[in-house]
Design a protein around this motif. Sequence first.
Motif, short mmCIF file in Angstrom:
data_model
loop_
_atom_site.label_atom_id
_atom_site.label_comp_id
_atom_site.label_asym_id
_atom_site.label_seq_id
_atom_site.Cartn_x
_atom_site.Cartn_y
_atom_site.Cartn_z
N UNK A 1 0.85 -1.21 -0.09
CA UNK A 1 0.00 0.18 -0.15
C UNK A 1 0.83 1.12 -0.02
N UNK A 2 0.21 2.51 -0.17
CA UNK A 2 1.01 3.62 -0.44
C UNK A 2 1.36 4.10 0.89
N UNK A 3 0.62 4.02 1.99
CA UNK A 3 1.03 4.38 3.47
C UNK A 3 1.02 3.30 4.36
N UNK A 4 1.85 3.06 5.21
CA UNK A 4 1.77 2.09 6.17
C UNK A 4 1.37 2.81 7.71
N UNK A 5 1.07 1.91 8.45
CA UNK A 5 0.69 2.47 9.85
C UNK A 5 1.38 3.56 10.18
N UNK A 6 0.57 4.71 10.63
CA UNK A 6 -0.72 4.83 11.39
C UNK A 6 -1.75 4.93 10.27
N UNK A 7 -1.64 5.23 9.23
CA UNK A 7 -2.51 5.30 8.28
C UNK A 7 -3.37 4.02 8.18
N UNK A 8 -4.65 4.05 7.64
CA UNK A 8 -5.44 2.83 7.81
C UNK A 8 -5.27 2.10 6.34
N UNK A 9 -4.65 2.38 5.45
CA UNK A 9 -4.36 1.71 4.20
C UNK A 9 -4.21 0.14 4.18
N UNK A 10 -3.38 -0.28 5.10
CA UNK A 10 -2.96 -1.60 4.97
C UNK A 10 -4.23 -2.52 5.54
N UNK A 11 -4.77 -1.84 6.69
CA UNK A 11 -6.00 -2.91 7.20
C UNK A 11 -7.13 -2.74 6.24
N UNK A 12 -7.26 -1.64 5.29
CA UNK A 12 -8.29 -1.60 4.44
C UNK A 12 -8.12 -2.42 3.33
N UNK A 13 -6.89 -2.40 3.00
CA UNK A 13 -6.51 -3.23 1.86
C UNK A 13 -6.54 -4.86 2.18
N UNK A 14 -6.51 -5.22 3.56
CA UNK A 14 -6.50 -6.54 3.85
C UNK A 14 -7.92 -7.13 3.98
N UNK A 15 -8.70 -6.25 4.46
CA UNK A 15 -10.24 -6.38 4.51
C UNK A 15 -10.78 -6.56 2.97
N UNK A 16 -10.17 -5.70 2.14
CA UNK A 16 -11.08 -5.86 0.89
C UNK A 16 -10.56 -7.20 0.10
N UNK A 17 -9.31 -7.45 0.26
CA UNK A 17 -8.70 -8.82 -0.03
C UNK A 17 -9.29 -10.01 0.52
#
Length: 218
Positions: free
Chosen positions: A139-155
């Motif tokens: 993802x473009x931004x790691x924690x503390x941004x939400x990108x990774x968790x949103x990506x995981x949920x989508x996948x």
Amino acid sequence: MTKPELVIFDCDGVLVDTETLGNQHLVKMLDASGYATTFEAVRKDFCGMPMRAVKEKIEAEGYLLGDDFVDRWYQAIPIIFENGVEAIPHIEEVIAAVKKAELPYCVASSANVEKMHITLGKTGLIEHFQDVLYSASMVARGKPFPDLFLHAAKEMGCEPSRSVVIEDSVAGAKAGTAAGMRVFSYCGDKHADHEGLAAAGGILFDDMRQLPALLGVA
């Protein structure tokens, strides 16, 4: 609580006990680069963040760590975690309870997939997560941004609002909260930032044996 539809585990500090080894080496690398610090400061300020974000944060203070800093970190990983990596106490019981409840689950970590294979492999936990490893490198931004968790949920095909995150870092707790997910913050490590985790919106617990009941799968 209502049983979630997806459980997202962080890796370091939640599944495997690697925070001490990793942060000790990071202190050495930073000291060698002219950024004097301590284990306690690194554990508090950078825990849970992808290494590229650590580099950006430090260099924003005026320190130059070198273009190859992140690459050198990952090149050292097989040596850093050659010995001493253990599973977090009782995490196997949590995984068993989640599996018994037939809940989908995955890992979403600031580490790259290769590092997860090494640390999870050292503990035998990789067999549970072989095909569900998501990294901040995706993802473009790691924690503390939400990108990774949103990506995981989508996948995983699940709504963020019906997903829960298991974290041990303030950055991770902030990311989970920002993603609109319930966050359970493990603070069983003696260096855990209890105040920071609570402020980030997580529900604190200090023993993995408590987690199945919190997830509604006990």
